[in-house]
Design an enzyme around this catalytic site. Sequence first.
Site, mmCIF file in Angstrom:
data_model
loop_
_atom_site.group_PDB
_atom_site.id
_atom_site.type_symbol
_atom_site.label_atom_id
_atom_site.label_comp_id
_atom_site.label_asym_id
_atom_site.label_seq_id
_atom_site.Cartn_x
_atom_site.Cartn_y
_atom_site.Cartn_z
ATOM 1 N N GLN A 199 0.611 5.328 6.148
ATOM 2 C CA GLN A 199 1.990 4.669 5.275
ATOM 3 C C GLN A 199 3.141 6.037 4.968
ATOM 4 O O GLN A 199 2.532 7.086 4.715
ATOM 5 C CB GLN A 199 1.566 4.214 4.161
ATOM 6 C CG GLN A 199 0.948 2.845 4.043
ATOM 7 C CD GLN A 199 -0.425 2.898 4.733
ATOM 8 O OE1 GLN A 199 -0.727 2.212 5.525
ATOM 9 N NE2 GLN A 199 -1.415 3.551 3.940
ATOM 10 N N GLU A 224 0.935 -1.234 -0.100
ATOM 11 C CA GLU A 224 0.005 0.016 -0.171
ATOM 12 C C GLU A 224 1.063 1.032 -0.054
ATOM 13 O O GLU A 224 0.769 2.231 -0.620
ATOM 14 C CB GLU A 224 -0.948 -0.032 1.233
ATOM 15 C CG GLU A 224 -1.877 1.094 1.389
ATOM 16 C CD GLU A 224 -2.857 0.890 2.313
ATOM 17 O OE1 GLU A 224 -2.648 0.251 3.262
ATOM 18 O OE2 GLU A 224 -3.949 1.764 2.555
#
Length: 495
Positions: free
Chosen positions: A210, A175
């Site tokens: 992230q 991701e």
Amino acid sequence: MFLFPVCSPFLTSPSCLSVFPPPEMKGKNPWNTPTTIIITVIGIIAIVALVTVAVLQNRHLPQKYKYGIVLDAGSSHTSVYIYKLCQIYTVGISSYASAPWKAGESLRACMQDVEQQVPKKRHRQTPLYLGATAGMRLLKYNSSMSDGVLQAVEEALQKFPFSYQGARILSGQEEGAFGWVTVNYLDDRLSQVCGLETTGALDLGGASTQISFVSDKYNGSESPSNSVNFRLYGNDYNLYTHSFLCYGKDQALLMTQSVPEMLNDPCFNPGYTAIKNYSKIYDSPCLSGWKPQKIPTHFTHNGTGNFQQCQRIVKSIFNFTHCKYSQCSFNGIFQPSLQGQFGAFSAYYFVMSFLNLTDTTMPLEAVKAKLAHYCSTPWNQIKQQHPEVNEKYLAGYCFSGTYILTLLMEGYNFTSEEYSNIKFIKKIKDSDAGWTLGYMLNLTNMIPAEAPDSPLLPYSGYVSLVTIMAILLFILFILCLCPLWTRCSKQPEIV
Ligand SMILES: O=c1[nH]cnc2c1ncn2[C@@H]1O[C@H](COP(=O)(O)OP(=O)(O)O)[C@@H](O)[C@H]1O
Ligand SMILES: [Ca+2]
């Protein structure tokens, strides 16, 4: 390849002589003999054909208008991207764990809309992917119900006329890495000559967040699990990436609310009050083991709206003490020194654009003052000022803004100077910033590992070269006909 009769004014080879008209044509006008006319016509046809082929070979083929569909099954929403967003419901597929068939049902309406948007004749060639992220990672972590949800989603998607390529749960590393590919692909930082600095990617979701960037000082040896290597357009990239599960903004909020004395909440506006169910907090895998022995089923959640106190509570869910590496971000995770510019998207953008804080040239103290003012604004006033905003989001902006600043400054160690290297973005060149485009580009091999054959000449160079060649060839033909012709019209002297 077109072969030309090899003859030249400088060549007096017999072959050339024999090609041209016989002696009986002596004294006649060489230009209107059938042979000459035929040769000239052939030469002109050859030249025209050459020019045509050259132009066709170098004409930019119209880019086949391709579609690709990727469903982003996030923890709080599922979005369908066919180069534009078709938002489904604001509930993630992981929410249907107890009734998996509803997960498939939840995609139907938007997929029917997609079926209208992609031209019918292209349905069969259009790849369809579903990638699930942190919400499903948490469900998988907590129970085996994630398989049932993915199966129900698979059955629903296979009923559509596209080229179904599968539904799967992405790892946090994927991701993060694909978000970086999307940002740099859209920003044209990948296909250029090597050496162009890439942009880091910051993605804030509901269940995870992230960070991905290239650092010259990081070769992947320290903490290899944070290293992803890409070879794109002939350039090698050693990417640092980490996904913090449970540090998406929704799960982070639950973690702050688990703090025992949390009944009066400084991260919510004064006057905000709601009856909430403790099970919603302690059912999350992010809080497993945190559930106190004796708690009531419900609690009254009151806002007191104090930014400084909110910052203290938010900081309490980060661990800054232990780090076994040369340097860490938080919770003992290795992170090399930050480098270059960063694009911050998804919830980073949703929150900061609502709070009018996307201008990162604003001094950090001014950002904090604006946020403190927003947090201390009474809830009724906030609702009056923003009647169109979904209250689920509206009530959370004070917390979310405070969480974002804490995550960036204390978590990732952005200094007040480096804060201006961050751009809060929703789109780049009309495409949403997010992992989905990078995911599809990777799966459809649309980003070659090697640089495409760079043309020796730009398109226009080819055309002018061919045109010059054609003119020269034509002149050559004319020149060739004349002297040879003259020479040919004389009887070869037999010595
Ligand atoms: O308009 C909005 N305002 C504020 N937050 C939003 C808006 N739209 C989506 N969000 C939030 O953005 C986040 C998107 O998370 P996502 O569904 O991508 O989860 P994940 O990436 O953790 O799996 C969620 O926290 C969601 O509540
Ligand atoms: Ca997401």
